[in-house]
Design an enzyme around this catalytic site. Structure first.
Site, short mmCIF file in Angstrom:
data_model
loop_
_atom_site.label_atom_id
_atom_site.label_comp_id
_atom_site.label_asym_id
_atom_site.label_seq_id
_atom_site.Cartn_x
_atom_site.Cartn_y
_atom_site.Cartn_z
N SER A 51 -9.68 -0.71 7.20
CA SER A 51 -9.10 -0.53 5.86
C SER A 51 -8.37 -1.73 5.28
O SER A 51 -8.00 -1.71 4.11
CB SER A 51 -8.14 0.67 5.87
OG SER A 51 -8.87 1.88 5.84
N SER B 181 -9.63 1.55 2.94
CA SER B 181 -8.78 2.32 2.06
C SER B 181 -7.71 1.52 1.33
O SER B 181 -7.15 2.01 0.35
CB SER B 181 -8.10 3.43 2.87
OG SER B 181 -7.20 2.86 3.80
N LYS C 161 0.86 -1.18 0.00
CA LYS C 161 0.00 0.00 0.00
C LYS C 161 0.90 1.23 0.00
O LYS C 161 1.91 1.27 0.72
CB LYS C 161 -0.88 -0.04 1.26
CG LYS C 161 -1.94 1.04 1.33
CD LYS C 161 -2.76 0.88 2.62
CE LYS C 161 -3.91 1.87 2.72
NZ LYS C 161 -4.69 1.70 3.98
#
EC number: 6.3.5.7
Lengths: 487, 490
Positions: free
Chosen positions: A181, A157, A82
């Site tokens: 997330s 996210s 990420k």
């Protein structure tokens, strides 16, 4: 060897395969490149992907194997990151214009750990800007699509990391989970996602959103792979003062322990908030676990329903402070203006997206004198209440079971203009962050449109072994249910 | 470096038109640790700008603070020396935007400081309360380039982050101070204490010790606390004294005109010898303090506190007591105040330990050494003691000792070589006798009168001998020889 097969292998089989010389890491890299070139133009999971650099990286690992021998638990295994994890050889943006093009001078602890174990770092994946969102639509650069239905979101996210693993573009990936997330996109993309105990994995090098809630964790297609990656990234880190001391237990060898004698509580408050189809899958999982010998009961924990409102005070408050360093002075975007205050203002106005600004304003307000007691203090008190409610429940149960997300994947744009509807996505996942507890999402079939459903397992502090013990069982049950359904 | 005025003027009361001063001081001291507060950068002064930095003290995204254990120990040491309660404490974030503040917040301590509720006794007898002494991080250093030195008019500004993250202790006094002189005495005693503890350099001019003064006034006899102003930019004890005096009078004049001071931060203007408005506290930042989530609560163990207590062997109070004991009641209190200074005390204590007469050691320290210690490249405490021993054993005279100290300070040769080069050794008995006889032959008339009993001529002959010997002769010895010669002649 057919290249596609390399990416279908689980992580430990793949590294064994490389260790015994049946494939090179360059073979793996080529397979990854082929898959990304095929899939990612539609899915758009990667913010940074450099095929040439990936091949060079793979060659270096191959050379290391030749010179020093084939060591490393993730030898040649593709891992995507990420893009809020700091990397010294790839730009790191947190999907924000304010950091566009920033090349950090150091590596996050988790990055060092996976590289030390021989991992092939595929690239940086998309996210909601500064990890604020539940659909990955808040990225300043691109919207990631759900591999199961390109008209739908992957969740967020960590949507890029979830989609990359779900679409076979990477065997494993890392995400961060502040209010769900990792778990929510894992559920929406049909992969395993783990939010470990707070302090289980070092946060050093994770771009902070809400420091008391953030935690890095793995995405994988199997529970075993998730266990392996968590074993690699976890451990005490002297660079993170909130990192828990002492050894971490092994997790990947718990697959055959079963659930007999375990006490599993089905959290009724979480079920109340979700769609009928999701609810039915959770109840099916509970029933099958009971058939395997677990003692399963429904349990109520009213205080957990307060989590959402406490979270949307605490997380923005911390974020408003954490994001103060983006002022145009030392790194990232700087808007050219003639005075200091104008430069601050213009840099942050141009550099941050709407959702980030919304949360900075919420958090600044909640911490302001005159409002602190009314909002921030109350949210902290609520957090304590949730902790003690969990403590009470865990006197009678080893593990709690519930949905991960209230619904399956929604359509792109469906909730983008309605922040409250978007925030509701996190209602099932937020309580674990507020308590600092571990939780994970395990795929458990699909809804009638074929969209993945995840069940969530929750445990008390440092209960990762029990959590994984149950997760292995849920994974087995899921495959049996699918077989029955297919037949 | 104290001068005599600073010591002598202590305790002088301040009153003006029926008002008295109410002053509290905030003293920031940089702690002498090996590394910075939250990272492993060296805690060093004077490096090339922005070379002593790392991702952590630059506040780069993803970095986290880790508390330096040595800082905690030094802070506890300060707290114990200031008679504070040392207790479990927490860190908070103080949020505001400024380019010298890398993270956009300063990590400090707020409602639970590590040290609280102590006091400092001053040599003149008064006691000043210490509200708290807490840990916080320093900012970078900003230089506004251009005519005024102020940001709004400067062409551009430069920032040096070498200082960012340097550990500070902020020591906040109670509003117990009633005069500019008492403020000076408090800062001086505090500074001596910090240096004696080994926790700070105590250099106000270099900024390793920074003082802000909260000043208000009230009618004498009242116990109210009126509106205060915070004075910054106090770079010396002199500025501190003058600024407090100026500000107190300014308040009194305002009240006399029927006005009131506004609560604000003011800047001491050294050139114009006045305070000026900097910014109003009402317009100032809302710092939005909240608990620092990246750090755990700090709970020093009882055993650590006890261990540190045992390490506090040196404070100004203890230095005073040591010298007083050594002097066995001889009153040299003014010299003692000077000799306990952090640059001087190592010399005087070493000399006494080495057996030099305490009276001599204190006198030479407070007078001669105090005047030259900063330029004394070659004056080690060992060489200091060598000189004092020569004087103590009367091998050289007091005036020779003073001359020798000056020379030893700038000359790296051995003491023996310097003594020879200066021809300083006192004349021995036979040399002196020879000199006396030469003088007698040179002045037969005066000698005759001396033999007849005119004692006033002793001085004449001593003077002649001293001149002839270039000061090497001992006056007392000359007199003895003169008297002996007269006795023998009868």
């Amino acid at each position: 060897m057919d290249q596609v097969d390399l990416l279908k292998m689980d992580a430990s089989s793949l590294s064994d395969f490389i260790r015994e010389g049946s494939a090179s890491v360059v073979d793996v890299a080529k397979a990854v490149i082929a898959q990304i070139e095929t899939k990612d133009p539609d899915i758009r999971a990667f913010l940074h992907f450099d095929a040439k650099a990936l091949l060079e990286q793979a060659e270096r690992i191959d050379q290391r194997i030749t010179s020093k021998g084939p060591s490393g638990r993730l030898l040649g295994v593709p891992v995507a990151l990420k893009d809020n994890m700091v990397t010294s050889n790839m730009p790191t943006t947190a999907a924000s214009k304010i950091l566009e093009g920033w090349m950090p001078p150091y590596d996050a602890t988790v990055v060092k750990k996976i590289v030390d174990e021989g991992a092939l770092v595929v690239g940086k994946t998309n996210l909601d800007e500064f990890a604020m969102g539940s659909s990955t639509e808040n990225s300043a650069f691109q919207t990631t699509r759900n591999p199961h239905d390109l008209s739908r979101v992957p969740g967020g996210s960590s949507g890029g990391s979830a989609a990359a693993v779900a679409a076979g573009m990477s065997t494993l990936s890392l995400g961060s989970d502040t209010g769900g997330s990792i778990r929510q996109p894992a559920a929406l993309c049909g992969v395993v996602g783990v939010k470990p105990t707070y302090g289980y994995v070092s946060r050093y090098g994770l771009i902070a959103f809400a420091s008391s809630l953030d935690q890095i964790g793995p995405f994988a297609r199997t529970v075993g792979d998730a266990a392996l990656l968590l074993e690699v990234i976890s451990g005490h880190d002297p660079m993170d003062a909130t990192s828990i001391r002492g050894e971490r237990p092994s997790l990947s060898d718990l697959s055959d322990k079963g659930v007999e004698t375990l006490r599993i509580g089905v959290l009724s408050e979480l079920l109340d908030n979700c769609s009928q189809e999701v609810r039915e899958r959770v109840e099916l999982a509970a029933q099958l676990l009971a058939e395997r010998g677990a003692k399963v009961e429904t349990v109520s924990a009213k205080a957990v329903t307060l989590g959402l409102s406490a979270y949307y005070v605490i997380a923005p408050a911390e974020a408003s402070s954490n994001l103060s360093r983006y002022d145009g002075v030392r790194f990232g975007l700087r808007a050219d203006r003639s005075s200091l205050s104008e430069m601050f203002l213009a840099t942050r106005t141009d550099g941050f997206g709407d959702e980030v600004k919304r949360r900075i304003m919420l958090g600044t307000y909640a911490l302001s004198s005159g409002y602190y007691d009314q909002f921030y203090s109350k949210a902290l008190a609520t957090r304590d209440l949730i902790r003690s409610e969990f403590e009470r429940v865990y006197r009678d149960f080893d593990i709690l079971l519930g949905p991960t997300s209230p619904t399956t994947a929604f359509r792109v744009g469906e909730k983008a203009q309605d922040p409250m509807a978007m925030y509701m996505n996190d209602v099932c996942t937020i309580p674990s962050n507020l308590a600092g507890h571990p939780a994970m999402s395990v795929p458990f079939g699909t809804d009638s449109s074929g969209l993945p459903i995840g069940v969530q397992l929750l445990g008390p502090m440092m209960s990762e072994p029990v959590l994984f013990q149950v997760a292995f069982e849920v994974e087995r049950l899921a495959s049996e249910v699918s077989e029955v359904k297919d037949a | 470096m104290p001068n005599s005025q600073e010591v002598e003027s202590k305790g002088v009361a301040w009153e003006y038109e029926g008002f008295e001063l109410v002053v509290g001081l905030e003293v920031h001291t940089e702690l002498k640790t090996r590394s910075k507060l939250f990272c492993s950068c060296a805690n060093e002064f004077g490096k090339t700008p922005n070379t002593n930095v790392c991702p952590i003290c630059l506040g780069l995204p993803g970095t986290l603070p880790v508390l330096n254990k040595q800082v905690v120990e030094l802070a506890i040491k300060i707290g114990l020396a200031l008679n504070c309660n040392v207790r479990k404490s927490t860190f908070h974030r103080k949020n505001y935007f400024y380019p010298d503040l890398p993270k956009g917040y300063q990590i400090s301590q707020y409602d639970l400081p590590i040290n609280s509720d102590g006091y400092l006794d001053l040599p003149s007898g008064s006691r000043v309360g210490v509200v708290r002494a807490h840990i916080e991080e320093d900012t970078g250093k900003i230089s506004h380039m251009g005519a005024s030195g102020r940001m709004d008019k400067s062409a551009y500004s430069l920032i040096d982050y070498n200082r960012a993250g340097v550990p500070l202790t902020e020591i906040v006094s109670a509003p117990d101070i009633r005069s500019p002189e008492q403020a000076r005495e408090y800062v001086q005693e505090l500074r001596q204490t910090l240096v004696a503890l080994g926790v700070s350099d105590g250099r106000m001019e270099e900024g390793s010790l920074r003082v802000d003064a909260n000043v208000s006034v009230r009618p004498i006899g009242s116990d109210e606390l009126r509106t205060r102003c915070e004075i910054k930019n106090l770079n010396s004890l002199r500025s501190l004294v003058r600024a407090i005096d100026y500000e107190g009078k300014r308040h009194v004049k305002l009240y006399q005109r029927g006005e009131s001071p506004v609560q604000e931060t003011r800047h001491w203007d050294e050139a114009r010898q006045r305070t000026g408005s900097l910014r109003s506290k009402e317009e100032a930042n809302d710092y939005r303090y909240f608990l620092e989530p990246d750090l755990m609560a700090l709970a020093p163990s009882e055993s650590l506190v006890e261990k540190i207590k045992g390490e506090i062997v040196d404070t100004p109070k203890k230095r005073r007591e040591f010298l007083k004991d050594a002097l066995r009641g001889e009153d040299m209190s003014d010299q003692i105040e000077k000799a306990i200074d952090f640059d001087l005390y190592p010399f005087v204590s070493y000399a006494i330990e080495q057996g030099v007469a305490p009276r001599l050691a204190v006198a030479r320290t407070a007078n001669e050494l105090a005047a030259l210690v900063f330029d004394a490249k070659h004056l080690t405490k060992e060489r200091f003691v060598e000189v004092l021993r020569l004087e103590d054993s009367k091998e050289i005279s007091p005036s020779q000792a003073k001359t020798l100290l000056l020379k030893v300070a700038e000359d790296d040769r051995s003491i023996e070589e310097i003594v020879i080069s200066l021809d300083l050794k006192k004349a021995d008995v036979s040399e002196t006798e020879e000199l006396v006889l030469r003088v007698k032959d040179d002045s037969p008339k005066e000698w005759e009168r001396f033999l007849e009993g005119q004692d006033q001529l002793i001085g004449f002959f001593v003077g002649k001998v001293m001149k002839l010997s270039s000061g090497k002769a001992d006056g007392a010895l000359v007199k003895d020889i003169l008297l002996q010669l007269r006795a023998e002649s009868k």
